[in-house]
Design a protein around this motif. Structure first.
Motif, PDB file in Angstrom:
ATOM      1  N   ARG A  78      47.570 -45.797 132.675  1.00 16.94           N
ATOM      2  CA  ARG A  78      47.887 -45.571 131.272  1.00 16.94           C
ATOM      3  C   ARG A  78      48.783 -46.667 130.706  1.00 16.94           C
ATOM      4  NH1 ARG A  78      49.928 -39.439 131.644  1.00 16.94           N
ATOM      5  NH2 ARG A  78      50.920 -40.386 133.467  1.00 16.94           N
ATOM      6  N   GLN A  79      48.680 -46.828 129.385  1.00 23.44           N
ATOM      7  CA  GLN A  79      49.486 -47.802 128.641  1.00 23.44           C
ATOM      8  C   GLN A  79      49.269 -49.236 129.134  1.00 23.44           C
ATOM      9  OE1 GLN A  79      53.233 -45.448 129.263  1.00 23.44           O
ATOM     10  NE2 GLN A  79      53.468 -45.764 127.071  1.00 23.44           N
ATOM     11  N   ASN A  80      48.037 -49.519 129.504  1.00 22.01           N
ATOM     12  CA  ASN A  80      47.600 -50.883 129.797  1.00 22.01           C
ATOM     13  C   ASN A  80      46.518 -51.272 128.795  1.00 22.01           C
ATOM     14  OD1 ASN A  80      48.904 -52.027 132.361  1.00 22.01           O
ATOM     15  ND2 ASN A  80      48.276 -49.979 133.045  1.00 22.01           N
ATOM     16  N   THR A  81      46.436 -52.546 128.467  1.00 20.26           N
ATOM     17  CA  THR A  81      45.498 -53.009 127.455  1.00 20.26           C
ATOM     18  C   THR A  81      44.055 -52.670 127.801  1.00 20.26           C
ATOM     19  OG1 THR A  81      47.005 -54.854 127.044  1.00 20.26           O
ATOM     20  CG2 THR A  81      44.809 -55.011 126.085  1.00 20.26           C
ATOM     21  N   LEU A  82      43.727 -52.630 129.084  1.00 21.85           N
ATOM     22  CA  LEU A  82      42.345 -52.359 129.481  1.00 21.85           C
ATOM     23  C   LEU A  82      41.895 -50.971 129.045  1.00 21.85           C
ATOM     24  CD1 LEU A  82      42.320 -50.355 132.220  1.00 21.85           C
ATOM     25  CD2 LEU A  82      43.184 -52.427 133.284  1.00 21.85           C
ATOM     26  N   CYS A  83      42.843 -50.085 128.748  1.00 22.92           N
ATOM     27  CA  CYS A  83      42.478 -48.748 128.273  1.00 22.92           C
ATOM     28  C   CYS A  83      41.864 -48.787 126.874  1.00 22.92           C
ATOM     29  CB  CYS A  83      43.701 -47.829 128.273  1.00 22.92           C
ATOM     30  SG  CYS A  83      44.328 -47.426 129.913  1.00 22.92           S
ATOM     31  N   ASN A  84      42.036 -49.913 126.165  1.00 19.64           N
ATOM     32  CA  ASN A  84      41.463 -50.028 124.827  1.00 19.64           C
ATOM     33  C   ASN A  84      39.949 -50.194 124.853  1.00 19.64           C
ATOM     34  OD1 ASN A  84      44.031 -49.892 123.790  1.00 19.64           O
ATOM     35  ND2 ASN A  84      44.269 -52.098 123.562  1.00 19.64           N
TER      36      ASN A  84
ATOM     37  N   TRP B 293      50.692 -54.131 131.124  1.00 19.11           N
ATOM     38  CA  TRP B 293      50.020 -55.129 130.302  1.00 19.11           C
ATOM     39  C   TRP B 293      48.749 -55.673 130.968  1.00 19.11           C
ATOM     40  CZ3 TRP B 293      54.552 -58.745 128.312  1.00 19.11           C
ATOM     41  CH2 TRP B 293      55.442 -57.968 127.558  1.00 19.11           C
ATOM     42  N   MET B 294      48.094 -54.871 131.768  1.00 21.55           N
ATOM     43  CA  MET B 294      46.860 -55.350 132.413  1.00 21.55           C
ATOM     44  C   MET B 294      45.759 -55.491 131.369  1.00 21.55           C
ATOM     45  SD  MET B 294      46.542 -53.631 136.197  1.00 21.55           S
ATOM     46  CE  MET B 294      47.144 -51.994 135.807  1.00 21.55           C
ATOM     47  N   PRO B 295      45.206 -56.677 131.203  1.00 20.85           N
ATOM     48  CA  PRO B 295      44.193 -56.912 130.175  1.00 20.85           C
ATOM     49  C   PRO B 295      42.824 -56.405 130.609  1.00 20.85           C
ATOM     50  CG  PRO B 295      44.563 -58.919 131.407  1.00 20.85           C
ATOM     51  CD  PRO B 295      45.539 -57.906 131.945  1.00 20.85           C
ATOM     52  N   MET B 296      41.872 -56.474 129.696  1.00 24.28           N
ATOM     53  CA  MET B 296      40.517 -56.027 130.014  1.00 24.28           C
ATOM     54  C   MET B 296      39.902 -56.865 131.129  1.00 24.28           C
ATOM     55  SD  MET B 296      39.082 -55.159 126.208  1.00 24.28           S
ATOM     56  CE  MET B 296      39.977 -54.031 125.140  1.00 24.28           C
TER      57      MET B 296
ATOM     58  N   ILE C 190      46.791 -47.219 120.332  1.00 25.25           N
ATOM     59  CA  ILE C 190      47.038 -48.094 119.185  1.00 25.25           C
ATOM     60  C   ILE C 190      48.010 -47.465 118.179  1.00 25.25           C
ATOM     61  CG2 ILE C 190      44.787 -49.209 119.375  1.00 25.25           C
ATOM     62  CD1 ILE C 190      43.784 -47.410 117.137  1.00 25.25           C
ATOM     63  N   VAL C 191      48.543 -46.295 118.511  1.00 22.49           N
ATOM     64  CA  VAL C 191      49.491 -45.651 117.611  1.00 22.49           C
ATOM     65  C   VAL C 191      50.806 -46.438 117.599  1.00 22.49           C
ATOM     66  CG1 VAL C 191      50.869 -43.577 117.194  1.00 22.49           C
ATOM     67  CG2 VAL C 191      48.487 -43.362 117.924  1.00 22.49           C
ATOM     68  N   LEU C 192      51.285 -46.765 116.403  1.00 20.34           N
ATOM     69  CA  LEU C 192      52.534 -47.527 116.292  1.00 20.34           C
ATOM     70  C   LEU C 192      53.727 -46.590 116.330  1.00 20.34           C
ATOM     71  CD1 LEU C 192      51.546 -50.025 113.451  1.00 20.34           C
ATOM     72  CD2 LEU C 192      51.525 -50.423 115.922  1.00 20.34           C
ATOM     73  N   TYR C 193      54.782 -47.063 116.953  1.00 20.16           N
ATOM     74  CA  TYR C 193      56.019 -46.284 117.041  1.00 20.16           C
ATOM     75  C   TYR C 193      56.817 -46.414 115.765  1.00 20.16           C
ATOM     76  CZ  TYR C 193      60.757 -44.956 118.383  1.00 20.16           C
ATOM     77  OH  TYR C 193      61.988 -44.404 118.437  1.00 20.16           O
ATOM     78  N   ASP C 194      57.264 -45.295 115.241  1.00 17.28           N
ATOM     79  CA  ASP C 194      58.056 -45.280 114.035  1.00 17.28           C
ATOM     80  C   ASP C 194      59.372 -44.562 114.331  1.00 17.28           C
ATOM     81  OD1 ASP C 194      59.159 -45.170 111.560  1.00 17.28           O
ATOM     82  OD2 ASP C 194      57.601 -43.918 110.646  1.00 17.28           O
ATOM     83  N   ASN C 195      60.479 -45.303 114.306  1.00 20.57           N
ATOM     84  CA  ASN C 195      61.757 -44.703 114.628  1.00 20.57           C
ATOM     85  C   ASN C 195      62.542 -44.298 113.392  1.00 20.57           C
ATOM     86  OD1 ASN C 195      62.512 -47.145 113.631  1.00 20.57           O
ATOM     87  ND2 ASN C 195      63.898 -47.699 115.316  1.00 20.57           N
TER      88      ASN C 195
ATOM     89  N   LEU D 102      44.012 -42.433 132.375  1.00 24.92           N
ATOM     90  CA  LEU D 102      43.810 -43.469 131.373  1.00 24.92           C
ATOM     91  C   LEU D 102      44.354 -43.014 130.032  1.00 24.92           C
ATOM     92  CD1 LEU D 102      40.074 -44.262 132.191  1.00 24.92           C
ATOM     93  CD2 LEU D 102      42.028 -45.711 132.768  1.00 24.92           C
ATOM     94  N   SER D 103      44.896 -43.954 129.259  1.00 22.86           N
ATOM     95  CA  SER D 103      45.270 -43.651 127.882  1.00 22.86           C
ATOM     96  C   SER D 103      44.007 -43.613 127.038  1.00 22.86           C
ATOM     97  CB  SER D 103      46.207 -44.723 127.326  1.00 22.86           C
ATOM     98  OG  SER D 103      47.355 -44.858 128.133  1.00 22.86           O
TER      99      SER D 103
END
Length: 503
Positions: free
Chosen positions: A462-468, A436-439, A496-501, A489-490
């Motif tokens: 990867r999978q940290n907010t800063l990758c956005n 959850w590392m932010p920008m 931003i892809v949402l998980y759909d189970n 990096l992601s």
């Protein structure tokens, strides 16, 4: 292993990887008739024969042609069940295989074809691996006898492996006779893997006792992903002479260096029994107990062994306790003991235990112990845990690799990284993904990388907010090793892809 290459006199390269590709194509090809009549697609010809050869006769396209011409240079091979027919021995009659991997065999006819290949290569075959096979004990015995294990002076097998397979008939016959003979006779065997085979404690006990009785030279024993709770109970509940660790013992596994018992449903009592059995493995360096519900009590029982082992000529170097249901208190007490060992561990893995943010101070102190590789993935450090760990880093660290992923530390993860990297001159690899590392962390990350001066070879963000941040790749492009990016990096799209189970 499968990249070894032999060069034919004509200059054609016949490699294990190329055989892999050919075998896979043959596996999915539907054909009637002989295996040797299978035609090899043009796309594969360049891997197993002359590149640019203009000949396109029917014989040139057939598998039999290439086995005849280049089989002599094959050293490693993967066979699917469809290949294990009587004809395979004839096709590979010139081969001198060193590595063989076999998949999905289950019938007597398939074993007969395989045994022919084994007999022809018994003087060169150093490694054999069975995967996804279903064999009764009688066929396992036939396979082992084809290796001429009784004539062990000519047996060159070094690695024997059965994975994700079934080879036991019933609880009344827990170990096939042929396999027992192999373990007794194969004096050169250095690695034995019996993993994920629905094996139970009687089989594991017989395997271990057989190796012990023959004074085996085995270096790696992997019994992972079975269900063998209770397999060493006879070491604790046997005669007093058996459990006295100070006595002179006549039989032991003096060469064993690696013992993998991951995911075997081992409990507190198993840890106690293992402590008694360890005297028979005096030179053990790597112990994997991950994915066993040992809990704090089980680890506490095992601690005296760790202390005593650190005083030996060959101390324990690597310990794996991932997902062992440790608490913060239990893990903290363990780190306290490990920090005081005569010779510190080189590698410790305690990831996926729910240790909470209160574990932070213990983590920070342990980093000063001389540990070189540490995995604390997914232990619930959070922002306060990282902050507390950072406060304890007051000296230079011996750290080389660390995994702090999945701890949701936010910006304090970056602050921890900054402090840790500045104090660890030998650090080459950091996994900080999913924290959850932010920008706002980006300036700190850049500062960290500049301070590392190119020594950090791998940083996973990867999978940290800063990758956005759209241009993050270009912002970090200057930090490379040997001209290649050293930061994972992601992609913005993936993040931003949402998980759909929904099934």
């Amino acid at each position: 292993m499968f990249n070894r290459m032999s060069q034919s006199p004509t200059g054609s390269r016949f490699t294990g990887k190329n055989i892999y590709r050919t075998a896979e194509m043959v596996s999915i090809t539907l054909f009637d008739g002989c295996l040797g009549d299978v035609e090899i697609p043009d796309a594969l010809l360049k891997y197993i024969s002359y590149e640019g050869n203009l000949s396109r006769s029917r014989s040139y396209l057939k598998l039999a042609y290439h086995c005849e011409r280049f089989g002599l240079y094959a050293r490693c091979l993967r066979l699917q069940s469809v290949h294990c027919v009587a004809e395979i021995g004839h096709l590979l009659r010139k081969s001198r295989l060193e590595f063989l991997e076999v998949h999905w065999i289950k019938s007597k006819e398939q074993v007969e074809g395989l045994c022919k290949v084994l007999e022809q290569n018994k003087e060169t075959l150093a490694s054999i691996e069975f995967i996804h096979c279903k064999l009764p004990a009688s066929l396992v015995t036939a396979i082992c006898e084809s290796l001429h294990v009784k004539d062990f002076e000519t047996n060159v097998i070094k690695n024997f492996s059965i994975k994700r397979s079934s080879f036991l008939d019933s609880s009344y016959f827990p170990l096939p006779l042929g396999l027992e003979s192999l373990l007794s006779a194969a004096s050169g065997l250095t690695s034995l893997v019996l993993s994920d085979n629905h094996m139970w404690w009687k089989t594991a006990k017989m395997v271990f006792d057989t190796l012990l009785d023959t004074d085996s030279g085995l270096q790696v024993l992997d019994l992972s992903e079975n269900n063998i709770a209770g397999w060493l109970s006879h070491f604790k509940w046997g005669s007093p002479s058996l459990i006295n660790s100070d006595r002179q013992i006549d039989k032991y596994l003096k060469s064993l260096r690696v013992l993998n018992l991951r995911s075997n449903n081992l409990q507190k009592d198993d840890a106690d029994c293992l402590k008694y059995a360890m005297v028979y493995m005096p030179n053990l360096e790597v112990l994997n107990l991950s994915d066993n519900p040992l809990q704090d009590d089980g680890i506490r029982i095992f601690v005296p062994y760790l202390v005593k082992k650190s005083k030996c000529d060959i101390p324990l170097a690597e310990l794996y306790l991932d997902n062992c249901e440790l608490s913060c208190h239990g893990a903290s007490q363990l780190l306290k003991v490990l920090s005081a060992l005569n010779v510190p561990l080189k590698s410790l893995s305690i990831g996926d235990n729910h240790l909470t943010s209160k574990f932070g101070p213990s983590l920070g102190k342990f980093l000063l112990s001389g540990i070189q590789a540490l995995n604390v993935k997914g232990v619930g450090l959070g922002s306060s845990g990282f902050s507390d760990a950072q406060e304890e880093i007051t000296e230079e660290l011996s750290l080389v690799r660390i995994n702090i992923s999945d701890n949701c530390g936010g910006i304090r993860t970056a602050n921890f990284l900054s402090k840790m990297i500045s104090q660890a001159p030998n650090l080459v690899s950091v996994n900080a993904s999913n924290n959850w590392m932010p920008m706002e962390s980006l300036p700190t990350i850049c500062s960290v990388l500049k301070a590392a001066k190119g020594k950090l070879e791998h940083l996973d963000l990867r999978q940290n907010t800063l990758c956005n941040k759209g241009n993050i790749a270009s912002l970090l492009a200057e930090f490379q090793i040997n001209g290649k990016p050293n930061i994972l990096l992601s992609s913005p799209a993936a993040s931003i892809v949402l998980y759909d189970n929904d099934p």
